[in-house]
Design an enzyme around this catalytic site. Structure first.
Site, mmCIF file in Angstrom:
data_model
loop_
_atom_site.group_PDB
_atom_site.id
_atom_site.type_symbol
_atom_site.label_atom_id
_atom_site.label_comp_id
_atom_site.label_asym_id
_atom_site.label_seq_id
_atom_site.Cartn_x
_atom_site.Cartn_y
_atom_site.Cartn_z
ATOM 1 N N CYS A 114 10.889 -28.561 84.633
ATOM 2 C CA CYS A 114 12.065 -29.172 84.023
ATOM 3 C C CYS A 114 11.694 -29.608 82.608
ATOM 4 O O CYS A 114 10.751 -30.381 82.432
ATOM 5 C CB CYS A 114 12.531 -30.369 84.841
ATOM 6 S SG CYS A 114 13.673 -31.445 83.951
ATOM 7 N N GLU A 149 6.091 -17.646 76.905
ATOM 8 C CA GLU A 149 7.449 -17.135 77.128
ATOM 9 C C GLU A 149 8.404 -18.212 77.633
ATOM 10 O O GLU A 149 8.991 -18.095 78.721
ATOM 11 C CB GLU A 149 7.425 -15.953 78.094
ATOM 12 C CG GLU A 149 6.771 -14.714 77.542
ATOM 13 C CD GLU A 149 6.843 -13.518 78.473
ATOM 14 O OE1 GLU A 149 6.693 -12.381 77.987
ATOM 15 O OE2 GLU A 149 7.037 -13.712 79.691
ATOM 16 N N CYS A 157 17.790 -25.726 83.314
ATOM 17 C CA CYS A 157 17.621 -26.713 84.375
ATOM 18 C C CYS A 157 18.861 -27.601 84.437
ATOM 19 O O CYS A 157 19.406 -27.991 83.404
ATOM 20 C CB CYS A 157 16.369 -27.548 84.143
ATOM 21 S SG CYS A 157 16.032 -28.744 85.464
ATOM 22 N N CYS A 162 17.858 -33.986 83.642
ATOM 23 C CA CYS A 162 18.482 -33.258 82.539
ATOM 24 C C CYS A 162 19.887 -33.796 82.266
ATOM 25 O O CYS A 162 20.308 -33.905 81.105
ATOM 26 C CB CYS A 162 18.530 -31.762 82.851
ATOM 27 S SG CYS A 162 16.971 -30.895 82.563
ATOM 28 N N GLU A 309 2.385 -9.217 72.916
ATOM 29 C CA GLU A 309 2.290 -8.446 74.156
ATOM 30 C C GLU A 309 3.099 -7.159 74.053
ATOM 31 O O GLU A 309 4.161 -7.120 73.427
ATOM 32 C CB GLU A 309 2.835 -9.238 75.354
ATOM 33 C CG GLU A 309 2.004 -10.397 75.831
ATOM 34 C CD GLU A 309 2.582 -11.025 77.096
ATOM 35 O OE1 GLU A 309 3.285 -10.329 77.864
ATOM 36 O OE2 GLU A 309 2.341 -12.226 77.325
ATOM 37 N N HIS A 360 1.476 -3.521 86.883
ATOM 38 C CA HIS A 360 1.722 -3.536 85.443
ATOM 39 C C HIS A 360 0.522 -2.874 84.756
ATOM 40 O O HIS A 360 -0.624 -3.076 85.155
ATOM 41 C CB HIS A 360 1.868 -4.978 84.951
ATOM 42 C CG HIS A 360 2.354 -5.082 83.542
ATOM 43 N ND1 HIS A 360 3.672 -5.275 83.213
ATOM 44 C CD2 HIS A 360 1.687 -5.016 82.366
ATOM 45 C CE1 HIS A 360 3.803 -5.330 81.899
ATOM 46 N NE2 HIS A 360 2.611 -5.175 81.358
#
Length: 676
Positions: A114, A149, A157, A162, A309, A360
């Site tokens: 959060c 990221e 959230c 929040c 990346e 991956h």
């Protein structure tokens, strides 16, 4: 421009903690054989670094760092805060996110915190501080990497914390509930707020309509702003902890191109260098990838960026994990460099044995040898980058075309309940961008709030689907056009103010006098259907929506065809305004239509297109000493014939200086690099 790094970084994420220690040195030796000189470490190590609330353990990370120092590697050190450890969620369940439907997450996943949790802020800052204190001054440390990221996979959230923080944010922004009610048009459906406690986030069991739309659009808009800023505060919290120990090493976090949830123009202001992760899909056009590179360069003020990346082969989260073709990864890497990257990095260095990323791609595959095709191609790419990469670093892209990208218009356009659900904001930006990319004309991606004086450097400025026009934006555009600029906008533009309220007085709102048209109605076109658009040069097609327009000083460049009641009325217009021109596009045009409109504008502006087949790029970067780097990249799996006389006789620096023939056939994914 002075390069950020002393070396052209070639490497990426390495996760040795997923492998026995006895494999680590062999990994490094293999990576050295592939000309890799950098690794990013410690991205997902919170549980290892802090196995309990009251205890830290850096034993494993110390060994990893010592090994990298021994081999003279460059190090991008992450703070390790990208996934919560199990003990934290068990002891502090409020630290993890809550879905829009009210479901609180349990331990698992990543990017799962959060962003307003006081405990998360405290614990993540403490870990970042411990990491910085311990490793500041490490030989080879070139960059700090905060978290990873942000927002990717986690979503917004909607927890009680929040909600409370959102109310405080609104109170600070608006001051009074009366001002809030006015900004939100809250008399709609009896939504008038009388106490701050009445404000509820756009949950799906309240005003939320899916994750993008809302009964009260101002609520949705402000909640997105609030969440973006809350995530940014988490980044700044860790960044500032690092700065207590290291005043000079650049700090970044990896962004994600056109990712919707975070306003990257705001984020880039807080980053020393912009970095991003490029993962085009199987059907992603090369021009869309180019646009994303230009967007990431643009948010950082058109400075070189980090390609943090990309995959060396497959991408595991697609439903079909197709392999990259021979040469494809190298072509994608050079495309990034051509658009401003000063690094080429991968996820990942070694393929995992378990977890959802085990399929991956990686430089070192499950076979663990140097015989694999992917390893050998990485090795060849590394050799080429080692040859010319260092000299390219710090050079910049010079563009005379700018396209506005505005995250709040992104949220507003896709959040509209009507006139259609058919819009993707990034696709509308790309609809315009690809016209210039197909002609190999460089483009800067700029914020809508760019100052009037900064527009003057551009021959053409476009604002596709700029539905939200913030204060002073229209005045800046008018000043630019009056001084001789060429401005393109159209459908869905100028409808909303900064509160996401309709601007009264008729569409396109503050652009109406500039465009010289009144868009009286907006017709929605059924999915898969089109409407004919007739230019003097031939027929094109529009889709998604069609503005039914009246001329107010503008001239018609194209009309609607078909048999509908507005057949024969203006579809595309131009209006002389001062010494410049404003173009208004009434419907999203297909490739033929965009070519018919923008091609003559390019010619009239004196720009010099370079015509190549689709999927072949010719791009340039400019060095401070006057040198110009030219990149020719075939991003297709087929041979392509090009005719580019300016290349004749130049040395191809990737082919031992062999002379380039400007009229030649490019092999699939072939790249040529020259300097003049």
């Amino acid at each position: 421009m002075k390069p950020i790094y002393d070396h052209f970084l070639f490497g990426g994420d390495w996760n040795p903690e997923q492998w026995p220690e006895e494999t680590w040195e062999h990994d490094i030796e293999m990576l050295e054989d592939a000309h890799i000189n950098e690794v990013t470490i410690n991205v997902f190590s919170w549980a290892l670094l802090q196995p309990a609330e009251d205890r830290y353990n850096f034993t494993m990370l110390d060994k990893i760092v010592a090994l990298l120092v021994k081999h003279d590697f460059n190090i991008v050190m992450a703070t390790g805060t990208a996934a919560l450890p199990g003990w934290m969620v068990r002891l502090h369940p409020e630290v993890i996110r809550t879905e829009q439907n009210g479901t609180r997450h349990v331990f698992g996943g990543r990017h799962n915190f959060c962003p307003t949790s006081p405990y998360f802020r405290e614990a993540s800052r403490a870990l970042a501080a411990h990491v910085a204190e311990r490793y500041t001054g490490t030989p080879g440390l070139v960059n700090w990497h905060v978290c990873n990221e942000y927002g990717g996979g986690g979503g917004l959230c909607y927890c009680d914390q929040c909600a409370e923080s959102f109310r405080a944010w609104l109170k600070a922004k608006y001051g009074t509930v009366e001002a809030l009610n006015q900004a939100w048009c809250a008399n709609f459906w009896s939504h008038t707020i009388t106490e701050w406690a009445d404000v509820v986030p756009p949950v799906s069991y309240g005003d939320g309509i899916g994750d993008a739309k809302c009964v009260v659009s101002g609520l949705q808009m402000d909640y997105r702003r609030f969440q973006s800023q809350a995530q940014l505060a988490c980044y700044k919290n860790e960044r500032d902890a690092i700065r207590e120990y290291d005043a000079v090493t650049p700090i970044t976090t990896n962004l994600m191109g056109t990712f919707k949830d975070l306003d990257y123009f705001e984020w880039a202001k807080e980053m020393d260098v912009v970095s991003w992760d490029n993962y085009p899909g199987m059907d992603t056009p090369p021009s869309f990838t180019a646009m994303c590179h230009d967007l990431m360069r643009g948010i950082g003020g058109n400075k070189p960026f980090m390609l943090m990346e990309q995959t060396p082969n497959q991408q595991n989260w697609f439903p079909y994990c197709t392999v990259k073709q021979p040469g494809e990864v190298a072509a994608l890497s050079w495309q990034a460099v051509a658009h401003g990257a000063d690094t080429v990095q991968f996820f990942q260095m070694r393929q995992s044995l378990g977890g959802c990323e085990r399929f991956h791609g990686a430089v070192i595959a499950h076979d663990g040898t140097e015989q694999s095709r992917v390893f050998r191609e990485t090795q060849a790419l590394g050799a080429d980058l080692a040859k010319v990469g260092p000299a390219i670093m710090g050079s910049t892209v010079h563009a005379r075309v700018a396209i506005m990208f505005d995250w709040e218009s992104y949220w507003s356009l896709e959040g509209c309940v009507g006139p259609t659900t058919g819009f993707s904001y990034p696709d509308e930006i790309h609809r315009c961008y690809r016209v210039f990319n197909r002609r190999n004309i460089a483009v800067d991606i700029i914020p809508s709030t760019t100052a009037a004086g900064e527009f003057a450097r551009y021959a053409i400025v476009a604002a596709p689907a700029l539905i939200m026009v913030k204060p002073a934006v229209a005045d800046a555009v008018e000043t630019y056009v009056r001084g001789g600029g060429r401005f393109l906008t159209g459908y869905m533009a100028g409808i909303h103010d900064e509160h996401d309220l309709v601007i009264p007085g008729g569409y396109p709102g503050p652009f109406r006098a500039l465009a010289g048209v009144w868009a009286e109605e907006i017709d929605a076109i059924a999915p898969g259907a089109t409407i004919p658009v007739l230019f003097d040069s031939g027929e094109a097609a529009g889709e998604i929506v069609a503005n039914i327009m009246h001329l107010e000083g503008a001239q018609t460049l194209a009309t609607y065809g078909g048999t509908g009641f507005y057949s024969g009325t203006p579809a595309v217009t131009v209006n002389g305004y001062g010494d410049g021109r404003a173009y208004y596009i009434g419907t999203p045009l297909d490739v033929c239509g965009m070519d018919a409109l923008i091609g003559p504008i390019i010619d009239e502006a004196g720009l010099e297109p370079i015509v190549t087949p689709d999927g072949v790029e010719v791009a340039e970067r400019y060095a401070d000493d006057g040198g110009i780097w030219t990149f020719v990249i075939n991003l297709t799996d087929s041979e392509q014939r090009i005719s580019v006389p300016m290349l004749d006789g130049r040395a191809d620096l990737l082919r031992e200086g062999r002379a380039i023939d400007g009229d030649c056939v490019l092999a699939p994914y072939q790249v040529m690099v020259s300097l003049r």
